[in-house]
Design an enzyme around this catalytic site. Structure first.
Site, PDB file in Angstrom:
ATOM      1  N   VAL A   1      -3.941   2.704   0.171  1.00  0.00           N
ATOM      2  CA  VAL A   1      -4.491   1.850  -0.889  1.00  0.00           C
ATOM      3  C   VAL A   1      -3.350   1.128  -1.598  1.00  0.00           C
ATOM      4  O   VAL A   1      -2.195   1.542  -1.535  1.00  0.00           O
ATOM      5  CB  VAL A   1      -5.334   2.660  -1.905  1.00  0.00           C
ATOM      6  CG1 VAL A   1      -6.500   3.358  -1.217  1.00  0.00           C
ATOM      7  CG2 VAL A   1      -4.499   3.663  -2.657  1.00  0.00           C
TER       8      VAL A   1
ATOM      9  N   THR B   1       0.826  -1.207   0.000  1.00  0.00           N
ATOM     10  CA  THR B   1       0.000   0.000   0.000  1.00  0.00           C
ATOM     11  C   THR B   1       0.863   1.261   0.000  1.00  0.00           C
ATOM     12  O   THR B   1       2.039   1.232   0.348  1.00  0.00           O
ATOM     13  CB  THR B   1      -0.946   0.022   1.223  1.00  0.00           C
ATOM     14  OG1 THR B   1      -0.172   0.051   2.426  1.00  0.00           O
ATOM     15  CG2 THR B   1      -1.853  -1.186   1.229  1.00  0.00           C
ATOM     16  N   ASP B   2       0.230   2.364  -0.414  1.00  0.00           N
ATOM     17  CA  ASP B   2       0.944   3.644  -0.447  1.00  0.00           C
ATOM     18  C   ASP B   2       0.541   4.493   0.760  1.00  0.00           C
ATOM     19  O   ASP B   2      -0.140   4.012   1.662  1.00  0.00           O
ATOM     20  CB  ASP B   2       0.669   4.379  -1.763  1.00  0.00           C
ATOM     21  CG  ASP B   2      -0.809   4.671  -1.992  1.00  0.00           C
ATOM     22  OD1 ASP B   2      -1.598   4.659  -1.008  1.00  0.00           O
ATOM     23  OD2 ASP B   2      -1.181   4.931  -3.140  1.00  0.00           O
ATOM     24  N   GLN B   3       0.945   5.761   0.783  1.00  0.00           N
ATOM     25  CA  GLN B   3       0.651   6.641   1.922  1.00  0.00           C
ATOM     26  C   GLN B   3      -0.836   6.919   2.077  1.00  0.00           C
ATOM     27  O   GLN B   3      -1.272   7.340   3.137  1.00  0.00           O
ATOM     28  CB  GLN B   3       1.418   7.957   1.788  1.00  0.00           C
ATOM     29  CG  GLN B   3       2.899   7.789   2.026  1.00  0.00           C
ATOM     30  CD  GLN B   3       3.630   9.125   1.973  1.00  0.00           C
ATOM     31  OE1 GLN B   3       3.176  10.065   1.339  1.00  0.00           O
ATOM     32  NE2 GLN B   3       4.753   9.189   2.648  1.00  0.00           N
TER      33      GLN B   3
END
Length: 140
Positions: A20, A15-17
């Site tokens: 998601v 996931t990213d910041q």
């Protein structure tokens, strides 16, 4: 037409910041789906590579519909969209745990000799694959 289904639990590292799944991770999941489909059909990428043949991606189309999040389970559906004896277009749909479409994609592959990158006729090198892919490709 056979549709392979594989589940993947979304890991935190994917996931990213924003929390998601980072967009490039879907490409890895597509490979998991594609490899699973090939295995479901009774074949192996590894065996193909031992014969000096590889199958690079030559085109890719991907559409992001709904995000997936850490801790959710993604379900990857993979099938043979098109096959003409040289090119193979795989279709993918990745669903969230509620059964909603998260990603829709296609990848186009050509089998080539590893040393020269010259395309091969699958029927000549792998007649069993050819027969199965002809039978399993999507009917339009």
């Amino acid at each position: 037409m056979h549709i392979s289904k594989k589940e993947i639990e979304v890991r935190y590292a994917e996931t990213d910041q924003m929390g998601v799944v980072y967009h490039a991770n879907y490409l890895i999941w597509m490979e998991v789906g594609r490899t699973g489909l090939i295995k479901d059909l009774g074949f192996s990428y590894a065996e193909m590579e031992k014969e000096g043949i590889i199958s690079p991606v030559v085109d890719l189309s991907i559409s992001y519909k709904k995000p997936l999040h850490y801790g959710e389970t993604a379900t990857i559906h993979t099938w043979i969209e098109e096959y003409n004896g040289i090119r193979i277009r795989y279709g993918y749909e990745i669903y969230n745990p509620d059964g909603e479409l998260s990603v829709q994609a296609e990848s186009l592959h050509v089998c080539v000799k590893k040393e020269t990158f010259k395309p091969i006729q699958i029927k000549k090198f792998f007649p069993d694959w050819h027969e199965t892919y002809e039978k399993e490709k999507k009917i339009k």
